[in-house]
Design a protein around this motif. Structure first.
Motif, PDB file in Angstrom:
ATOM      1  N   MET A   1      19.288  14.569   5.771  1.00  0.00           N
ATOM      2  CA  MET A   1      18.493  13.639   5.970  1.00  0.00           C
ATOM      3  C   MET A   1      19.000  12.200   6.216  1.00  0.00           C
ATOM      4  N   THR A   2      18.583  11.625   7.004  1.00  0.00           N
ATOM      5  CA  THR A   2      19.115  10.112   7.158  1.00  0.00           C
ATOM      6  C   THR A   2      18.369   9.370   6.334  1.00  0.00           C
ATOM      7  N   PRO A   3      19.218   8.113   6.267  1.00  0.00           N
ATOM      8  CA  PRO A   3      18.646   6.940   5.345  1.00  0.00           C
ATOM      9  C   PRO A   3      17.261   6.440   5.752  1.00  0.00           C
ATOM     10  N   ARG A   4      17.090   6.447   7.178  1.00  0.00           N
ATOM     11  CA  ARG A   4      16.001   6.051   7.822  1.00  0.00           C
ATOM     12  C   ARG A   4      14.793   7.206   7.149  1.00  0.00           C
ATOM     13  N   GLU A   5      15.365   8.440   7.683  1.00  0.00           N
ATOM     14  CA  GLU A   5      14.139   9.645   7.298  1.00  0.00           C
ATOM     15  C   GLU A   5      13.777   9.390   5.744  1.00  0.00           C
ATOM     16  N   LYS A   6      14.853   9.061   4.930  1.00  0.00           N
ATOM     17  CA  LYS A   6      14.332   9.009   3.363  1.00  0.00           C
ATOM     18  C   LYS A   6      13.357   7.809   3.027  1.00  0.00           C
ATOM     19  N   GLU A   7      13.904   6.721   3.727  1.00  0.00           N
ATOM     20  CA  GLU A   7      12.996   5.719   3.489  1.00  0.00           C
ATOM     21  C   GLU A   7      11.388   5.998   3.980  1.00  0.00           C
ATOM     22  N   ILE A   8      10.967   6.621   5.179  1.00  0.00           N
ATOM     23  CA  ILE A   8       9.814   7.005   5.390  1.00  0.00           C
ATOM     24  C   ILE A   8       9.306   8.124   4.331  1.00  0.00           C
ATOM     25  N   ILE A   9       9.993   8.838   4.020  1.00  0.00           N
ATOM     26  CA  ILE A   9       9.441  10.032   3.160  1.00  0.00           C
ATOM     27  C   ILE A   9       9.059   9.285   1.571  1.00  0.00           C
ATOM     28  N   ASP A  10       9.947   8.429   1.500  1.00  0.00           N
ATOM     29  CA  ASP A  10       9.591   7.457   0.050  1.00  0.00           C
ATOM     30  C   ASP A  10       8.362   6.787   0.346  1.00  0.00           C
ATOM     31  N   LEU A  11       8.083   6.241   1.386  1.00  0.00           N
ATOM     32  CA  LEU A  11       6.770   5.327   1.789  1.00  0.00           C
ATOM     33  C   LEU A  11       5.693   6.398   1.521  1.00  0.00           C
ATOM     34  N   ILE A  12       5.759   7.604   2.208  1.00  0.00           N
ATOM     35  CA  ILE A  12       4.902   8.656   1.837  1.00  0.00           C
ATOM     36  C   ILE A  12       4.246   9.037   0.486  1.00  0.00           C
ATOM     37  N   ASN A  13       5.499   9.055  -0.209  1.00  0.00           N
ATOM     38  CA  ASN A  13       5.324   9.601  -1.505  1.00  0.00           C
ATOM     39  C   ASN A  13       4.841   8.379  -2.569  1.00  0.00           C
ATOM     40  N   ARG A  14       5.093   7.208  -2.146  1.00  0.00           N
ATOM     41  CA  ARG A  14       4.428   5.913  -2.707  1.00  0.00           C
ATOM     42  C   ARG A  14       2.840   5.906  -2.399  1.00  0.00           C
ATOM     43  N   GLU A  15       2.466   6.211  -1.157  1.00  0.00           N
ATOM     44  CA  GLU A  15       1.289   5.806  -0.778  1.00  0.00           C
ATOM     45  C   GLU A  15       0.254   7.326  -0.899  1.00  0.00           C
ATOM     46  N   VAL A  16       0.813   8.611  -1.085  1.00  0.00           N
ATOM     47  CA  VAL A  16       0.165   9.677  -1.090  1.00  0.00           C
ATOM     48  C   VAL A  16       0.252  10.441  -2.463  1.00  0.00           C
ATOM     49  N   LYS A  17      -0.562  10.440  -3.255  1.00  0.00           N
ATOM     50  CA  LYS A  17      -0.606  10.554  -4.760  1.00  0.00           C
ATOM     51  C   LYS A  17      -1.889  11.042  -5.398  1.00  0.00           C
ATOM     52  N   PRO A  18      -1.916  11.850  -6.470  1.00  0.00           N
ATOM     53  CA  PRO A  18      -2.990  12.379  -6.851  1.00  0.00           C
ATOM     54  C   PRO A  18      -3.762  10.997  -7.515  1.00  0.00           C
ATOM     55  N   ALA A  19      -5.258  11.190  -7.453  1.00  0.00           N
ATOM     56  CA  ALA A  19      -6.019  10.027  -8.053  1.00  0.00           C
ATOM     57  C   ALA A  19      -7.296  10.684  -8.724  1.00  0.00           C
ATOM     58  N   LEU A  20      -7.439  10.466 -10.097  1.00  0.00           N
ATOM     59  CA  LEU A  20      -8.881  11.292 -10.555  1.00  0.00           C
ATOM     60  C   LEU A  20      -9.616   9.959 -10.475  1.00  0.00           C
ATOM     61  N   GLY A  21     -10.634  10.154  -9.904  1.00  0.00           N
ATOM     62  CA  GLY A  21     -11.672   9.158  -9.723  1.00  0.00           C
ATOM     63  C   GLY A  21     -11.598   7.936  -8.731  1.00  0.00           C
ATOM     64  N   CYS A  22     -12.595   7.278  -8.471  1.00  0.00           N
ATOM     65  CA  CYS A  22     -12.312   6.139  -7.599  1.00  0.00           C
ATOM     66  C   CYS A  22     -11.186   4.936  -8.028  1.00  0.00           C
ATOM     67  N   THR A  23     -10.490   4.609  -7.412  1.00  0.00           N
ATOM     68  CA  THR A  23      -9.259   3.936  -7.760  1.00  0.00           C
ATOM     69  C   THR A  23      -9.516   2.556  -7.997  1.00  0.00           C
ATOM     70  N   GLU A  24     -10.651   2.060  -7.855  1.00  0.00           N
ATOM     71  CA  GLU A  24     -10.736   0.549  -8.374  1.00  0.00           C
ATOM     72  C   GLU A  24     -10.930   0.640  -9.695  1.00  0.00           C
ATOM     73  N   PRO A  25     -12.142   1.545 -10.282  1.00  0.00           N
ATOM     74  CA  PRO A  25     -12.342   1.694 -11.712  1.00  0.00           C
ATOM     75  C   PRO A  25     -11.033   2.133 -12.503  1.00  0.00           C
ATOM     76  N   ILE A  26     -10.468   3.199 -11.649  1.00  0.00           N
ATOM     77  CA  ILE A  26      -9.141   3.484 -12.476  1.00  0.00           C
ATOM     78  C   ILE A  26      -8.048   2.831 -12.672  1.00  0.00           C
ATOM     79  N   ALA A  27      -8.087   1.675 -11.661  1.00  0.00           N
ATOM     80  CA  ALA A  27      -7.069   0.681 -12.048  1.00  0.00           C
ATOM     81  C   ALA A  27      -7.438  -0.196 -13.156  1.00  0.00           C
ATOM     82  N   VAL A  28      -8.763  -0.367 -13.331  1.00  0.00           N
ATOM     83  CA  VAL A  28      -9.166  -1.054 -14.677  1.00  0.00           C
ATOM     84  C   VAL A  28      -8.834  -0.228 -15.874  1.00  0.00           C
ATOM     85  N   ALA A  29      -9.404   1.119 -15.648  1.00  0.00           N
ATOM     86  CA  ALA A  29      -8.780   1.819 -16.874  1.00  0.00           C
ATOM     87  C   ALA A  29      -7.326   2.005 -17.368  1.00  0.00           C
TER      88      ALA A  29
END
Length: 454
Positions: A1-29
């Protein structure tokens, strides 16, 4: 894996993740849960934030300051496991059973006892909410005490003052940037200025780079994205079984002979909307989110998953299609910011249109055409808060995504003479970002004003 590929995968992992419930009230919780944990770590009789007995009996007082967009996106959405809507119950649950280490799944431990205790806090008027004076579109400050805090002592002089703790979230739903105990700052991370919020996840991607990465990344490096199917397909199936929200997805699937027909479009619309039905009505199953939104995660993935199910696509091709769809959505969203007056379904369904184009054999030019067709079609769909009705917009977005893919695969593309479409695909995306982040700012304020004054 090249450094750029790792950077892209890291971005996906930051932005694609499990969330239980609507994320605005979840941010408050999440902010409340973090503040409670600080109290527990700094001198409560329990001394342990996970102490169920203490959390179920402590007389928490919760003061919330939130941005207008957080308030807008929490007024009408179901909170998992409660049958209730809004920020107050989300905040109370955060205090009673929230686990900050779980991030967007902070309410994973919700149970009937916790719900009963949270309701009691609301009945006793222990949760107060007001709009914060902030330029951040996504902002939450939760201040918590377990007796009479400073604010209470000011109202009733002579009351014993109990310790207070606070947690601040800015710019990302799970990004805690500051915590305090009493007058002591425990943590103060650098928070992105509001003016830079739009570019917070812009790592210089282009549609061409996204397309090349989706086609050429090693299979073993991208198989994780199939978690989209695991979570969001389960939500869709639950939405079809139950009677959630407006039952948009269920109604589409049950009327496939009389109204919609048994074609791929109605199948994809029904499956995707059903997942949104369940999630927005308070289902206790998590969604795989995209760019901080469960609905966006559902809309960016379920039409692609539906195509794979309908036409027996193997997992390797599905993974590449999901990488493409998710990254296109993340790329477009980086020009808008996490919250805006533009419905996130517009961005997410644009991503899914690209994924469908790929699965049907289209190349880079067809992907670009699909994006332009989407921008020329449903740009301007407003976000009037998170609610069960979002499933209708999701269904509309899926319909548009499939229309756009069909046209793109026939070599048909909205041209630069059409509205905000530019010959260059990146300029087209930038134009969409300008409309949503700057052009619709006053629209956002008017929507919130209408919602508050009803």
């Amino acid at each position: 894996m090249t450094p750029r590929e790792k950077e892209i995968i890291d971005l996906i992992n930051r932005e694609v993740k499990p969330a239980l419930g609507c994320t605005e009230p979840i941010a408050v919780a999440l902010a409340v849960a973090k503040a409670v944990e600080i109290l527990a770590d700094n001198g409560t009789s329990c001394g342990n934030a996970s102490c169920k007995a203490w959390r179920l009996t402590a007389d928490f007082h919760i003061d919330l300051q939130v941005s207008g967009n957080i308030l807008k996106n929490a007024m009408g959405v179901g909170i998992p496991g409660t049958g209730m809507i809004g920020l107050p119950i989300a905040a109370a649950l955060g205090a009673v059973c929230g686990r900050a280490d779980k991030g967007l799944e902070v309410l994973q431990d919700v149970n009937p006892d916790a719900v009963a205790r949270a309701r009691k806090l609301l009945e006793n008027k222990r949760v107060k909410v007001k709009i914060a004076d902030t330029d951040h579109l996504l902002y939450v400050k939760a201040t918590v005490c377990y007796g009479a805090g400073k604010a209470s002592a000011e109202i009733a002089p002579g009351k014993a003052i109990s310790p207070e703790a606070s947690a601040v979230i800015e710019d990302d739903h799970d990004k805690i940037v500051k915590t305090t105990f009493e007058d002591k700052i425990l943590m103060n991370a650098e928070s992105a200025a509001a003016a830079k919020e739009v570019a917070s996840n812009n790592i210089g991607l282009t549609v061409k780079e996204i397309y090349d990465f989706a086609l050429n990344a090693a299979d073993e490096d991208i198989q994780f994205i199939l978690g989209d199917r695991t979570l969001n397909l389960a939500l869709a199936q639950e939405g079809l079984k139950g009677n959630y929200g407006l039952k948009v997805g269920k109604s589409i699937r049950e009327n496939q002979k009389e109204v919609f027909g048994d074609d791929f479009m109605s199948y994809a619309m029904g499956m995707t909307a059903a997942a949104s039905d369940a999630r927005m009505a308070g289902c206790t199953m998590p969604a795989m989110s995209n760019s901080g939104s469960g609905n966006q995660g559902i809309t960016v993935s379920m039409p692609v998953i539906a195509y794979a199910l309908r036409y027996n696509v193997d997992d390797k091709r599905l993974a590449r299609a999901l990488i493409l769809s998710n990254l296109v959505a993340i790329h477009i969203k980086s020009h808008l910011g996490k919250l805006s007056a533009l419905c996130g379904c517009v961005i997410a369904s644009t991503g899914s249109s690209c994924g469908i184009v790929y699965l049907q054999g289209g190349g880079y030019e067809e992907v670009c055409a699909a994006i332009k067709n989407m921008v020329g079609n449903i740009t301007g769909m407003v976000c009037d808060g998170a609610k069960v009705g979002c499933a209708m917009k999701v269904a509309s977005g899926v319909s548009s995504a499939i229309q756009s893919s069909v046209l793109a695969l026939r070599g048909i593309c909205a041209s630069e003479t059409d509205g905000i479409i530019d010959r260059d695909i990146e300029k087209t995306i930038q134009n969409l970002g300008r409309i949503g982040s700057t052009g619709m700012r006053e629209t956002d304020k008017m929507i919130l004003d209408i919602m508050i004054c009803k």
